[in-house]
Design an enzyme around this catalytic site. Structure first.
Site, PDB file in Angstrom:
ATOM      1  CG  PHE A   1       1.959   3.157  -6.470  1.00 43.46           C
ATOM      2  CD1 PHE A   1       1.968   1.836  -6.876  1.00 43.46           C
ATOM      3  CD2 PHE A   1       0.821   3.912  -6.676  1.00 43.46           C
ATOM      4  CE1 PHE A   1       0.840   1.285  -7.488  1.00 43.46           C
ATOM      5  CE2 PHE A   1      -0.305   3.370  -7.303  1.00 43.46           C
ATOM      6  CZ  PHE A   1      -0.281   2.049  -7.706  1.00 43.46           C
TER       7      PHE A   1
ATOM      8  CG  MET B   1      -2.284   0.383   0.998  1.00 44.07           C
ATOM      9  SD  MET B   1      -3.186  -0.959   0.208  1.00 44.07           S
ATOM     10  CE  MET B   1      -3.489  -2.031   1.601  1.00 44.07           C
ATOM     11  N   PRO B   2       2.074   1.301   0.393  1.00 40.85           N
ATOM     12  CG  PRO B   2       4.008   0.856   1.576  1.00 40.85           C
ATOM     13  CD  PRO B   2       2.907   0.208   0.828  1.00 40.85           C
ATOM     14  CE1 TYR B   3       2.611   9.920  -3.339  1.00 41.47           C
ATOM     15  CE2 TYR B   3       1.987   8.536  -5.217  1.00 41.47           C
ATOM     16  CZ  TYR B   3       2.382   9.764  -4.698  1.00 41.47           C
ATOM     17  OH  TYR B   3       2.559  10.840  -5.546  1.00 41.47           O
TER      18      TYR B   3
END
Lengths: 75, 75, 75, 75, 75, 75
Positions: free
Chosen positions: C41, C1-3
């Site tokens: 991402f 999930m990290p951006y």
């Protein structure tokens, strides 16, 4: 791959409205750009009305002005 | 000069983990791009799981589904 | 999930350096936060030196000053 | 049309200071770029000092070091 | 008041698709949150495939791998 | 420590105007928040008018409409 950031003022947005924004923003990029929903992020950033300015004034101030003008119309 | 923003879901990230992210993200751009750490910013933005959507659903919903599927495997 | 967003000045960063930033920034959040690389991402935003200011001056100006001071040292 | 984001550490910024930032940031783009204030957004994002790193350390840690060095000067 | 940022890879998005994204993203927040379209911003940020990483690899690399695997399926 | 992002449409902003934005935005946070200019970033992001929407239309379209209405006023 899309990353969609929706910044709005923090004014009691319900969990259901957030789910609808997430769902329909994802559908939008899937439909228009044929993107993969599994790697489509939608982030909702709720900003305090003291911290959002339009036309040089905070939204807190604008809301107070709007409330006053509505009262005058009722009187 | 680099500005590094790390957005993650708000799920009990410890102060120590944050320090590690800050330290190692800084080291990364110093090592790879020869940047000056003194003017390297690392910001960590923790986003509520209601406010982060993937594949059209909020992470709150996804976590609930994950929890249920784990329970079924145990039964 | 990290951006993860990495903003740097547009100063001839090679494709190989970009790949290294992407790879190691992903490894960082996988190792420290146990995140899934498949939904991590990393975006690199290269900003023109006219468009990035530090201490009230553009990086273009700062680089020119740095170049001059290096020349004086050589003379 | 401008969108101005001001990210600062969350260190007791008053409502009045926020209003001044909003007002003067709007005036800046109106004066320099002849923009319409009615469609000029100014957002202030206050970031926790644990979540902002400079030179590889969180601002929380930096502030603690600054406080200690001030104490030594007084003794 | 909403600010909507849509980040996508720079892969030949047409002017018409951009207009559709702008229009429908605006309609979404008007319908779901009763926002004023006149002060709703939609920004589309097209990011070079070298500069966007997923699962530790740039999209440029991923696209090359996808192209190869499609060729093998045809042979 | 402040990070200031100024997003504007890409409409021939001169290097001099950018320098003025950088200088005065830095002065603003130094004056109002007593910040250190040496660690104050100002980034200017120029966005293509096709990629910026207001009231559901791209700025490209809005500018064309404004140009036409001005022509009618002259005739």
């Amino acid at each position: 791959m899309p990353y969609i950031l929706i910044q709005i003022t923090k004014e009691n947005v319900s969990q259901q409205q957030k789910q609808q924004l997430i769902q329909e923003a994802t559908e939008l990029v899937v439909r228009v750009l044929d993107k993969d929903p599994a790697t489509t992020f939608v982030l909702i950033d709720e900003v305090d009305t003291d911290n959002w300015g339009v036309a040089g004034e905070s939204v807190t101030t604008l809301r107070q002005k709007q409330a006053k003008s509505t009262v005058h119309q009722v009187e």
